[in-house]
Scaffold this motif. Structure first.
Motif, short mmCIF file in Angstrom:
data_model
loop_
_atom_site.label_atom_id
_atom_site.label_comp_id
_atom_site.label_asym_id
_atom_site.label_seq_id
_atom_site.Cartn_x
_atom_site.Cartn_y
_atom_site.Cartn_z
N SER A 106 0.88 -1.17 0.00
CA SER A 106 0.00 0.00 0.00
C SER A 106 0.91 1.22 0.00
CB SER A 106 -0.88 -0.02 1.26
OG SER A 106 -1.18 1.29 1.70
N GLN A 118 -0.87 -2.49 -6.15
CA GLN A 118 -0.89 -2.55 -4.69
C GLN A 118 -1.47 -3.91 -4.31
OE1 GLN A 118 -1.58 1.64 -2.51
NE2 GLN A 118 -3.41 0.85 -3.47
N ARG A 134 -5.54 0.08 0.77
CA ARG A 134 -6.50 0.33 1.86
C ARG A 134 -7.42 1.50 1.54
NH1 ARG A 134 -4.50 2.40 6.12
NH2 ARG A 134 -2.41 2.93 5.42
N ARG A 153 -11.02 3.85 3.17
CA ARG A 153 -11.55 4.35 4.44
C ARG A 153 -12.34 3.23 5.11
NH1 ARG A 153 -15.34 8.58 3.17
NH2 ARG A 153 -15.18 9.49 5.25
N LYS A 182 -18.35 5.52 -8.44
CA LYS A 182 -17.10 6.05 -7.88
C LYS A 182 -15.92 5.86 -8.85
CE LYS A 182 -14.43 5.58 -3.61
NZ LYS A 182 -14.59 5.38 -2.17
C1 BTN Z 1 -11.58 5.20 -0.10
O1 BTN Z 1 -12.30 5.58 -1.02
O2 BTN Z 1 -12.04 4.47 0.81
C2 BTN Z 1 -10.15 5.60 -0.08
C3 BTN Z 1 -9.33 4.85 -1.08
C4 BTN Z 1 -7.88 5.26 -1.09
C5 BTN Z 1 -7.03 4.37 -1.97
C6 BTN Z 1 -5.64 4.88 -2.12
S1 BTN Z 1 -4.75 4.03 -3.37
C7 BTN Z 1 -3.27 4.76 -2.87
C8 BTN Z 1 -3.28 4.82 -1.36
N1 BTN Z 1 -2.76 3.60 -0.79
C9 BTN Z 1 -3.69 2.90 -0.15
O3 BTN Z 1 -3.51 1.80 0.41
N2 BTN Z 1 -4.86 3.56 -0.18
C10 BTN Z 1 -4.74 4.82 -0.89
#
Ligand code: BTN
Length: 254
Positions: free
Chosen positions: A22, A45, A49, A51, A116
């Motif tokens: 990530s 990735q 991750r 939210r 989305k």
């Molecule tokens: C969401 O909509 O819940 C948030 C998503 C965020 C994804 C990005 S991808 C790059 C960065 N690294 C991660 O593990 N998550 C964020």
């Protein structure tokens, strides 16, 4: 993790990886190795991750997954909570230049046609008494209809919407520079000027929706965006709430 190389850019360095668990986790763990305004970009990735402890699914070599290291000044602490909202607006402006008509699903998801296309995850980290935002951005760029179908909520990509492959190398630089410049504007001048801009793109304004705030769920209507970026939401009972965070459901409320 794969090799990484450095993309020369006059304003901000970009380190590109082949595969990483990530980009947010990596940048948080290695924050001492990178200068402010650095971006960590990974083509793939393995444990992206989102939210609320969700996972973020993206297609290796097709979409964009990256994290920007933004230094935070304590004097503008009241605006830290608005970074993702303003970053979502900055990205939505870049997508508008490419003729994509986007909506901002409060607080910080970007939608096209109610699906989305981009999500943001902001994590605040402290290192040697300096605070930083690790701002993670996941943008569905070139994933196909079949690839989008494995995502557990209505999702789309720029390719799906336009039928055209988008050049990620060009797009990422535009997005990073717009996010950095608007977040600097936020820190210097506050959120107020962004309110009316975001409001014009606010998804489902005045529509009945379900909102989940922690463990509670409410049905009601989105009334407005407040001057500080919180959401004015009227429950079906008539009570008006000013929500600091929460998740608006894709499904309409009853
Ligand atoms: C969401 O909509 O819940 C948030 C998503 C965020 C994804 C990005 S991808 C790059 C960065 N690294 C991660 O593990 N998550 C964020």
């Amino acid at each position: 993790m794969g090799n990484n190389f450095f993309m020369e850019h006059p304003d901000f360095p970009i380190f590109r990886f082949d595969n990483i668990l990530s980009t947010n986790s990596y940048l948080k763990q290695n924050i001492d190795k990178y200068a402010p305004f650095t971006t960590i970009w990974s083509d793939g990735q393995e444990k992206g991750r989102g939210r609320y402890n969700r996972s973020w699914i993206s297609q290796k070599g097709k979409d964009l997954t990256f994290s920007i290291l933004l230094p935070l000044n304590k004097s503008s602490i009241e605006y830290w909570k608005n970074i993702t909202q303003v970053a979502a607006y900055a990205i939505s402006e870049e997508l508008k230049i490419l003729n994509f008509n986007t909506q901002i699903k409060w607080p910080n998801d970007i939608l096209i046609n109610n699906k989305k296309v981009c999500g943001l995850l902001c994590e605040v980290v402290e290192q040697n008494k300096q605070s930083y935002a690790v701002l993670g951005i996941g943008l569905n760029v070139n994933s196909s209809k079949e690839e989008l179908e494995i995502i557990d909520q209505p999702a789309t990509s720029l390719y799906f919407e336009s039928g055209k492959i988008v050049d990620r190398d060009i797009l990422i630089i535009k997005v990073i520079s717009s996010v950095i410049s608007m977040s600097n504007e936020l820190m210097n001048n506050g959120f107020f000027d962004f309110k009316s801009k975001i409001l014009t793109r606010l998804a489902w304004n005045h529509e009945i929706r379900t909102i989940e705030d922690g463990k509670k769920q409410f049905d009601g209507k989105i009334l407005d965006l407040n001057d500080d970026g919180t959401l004015k939401f009227q429950k079906n009972s008539g009570e008006v709430l000013n929500l600091i965070s929460g998740e608006i459901s894709f499904k309409k409320g009853s």
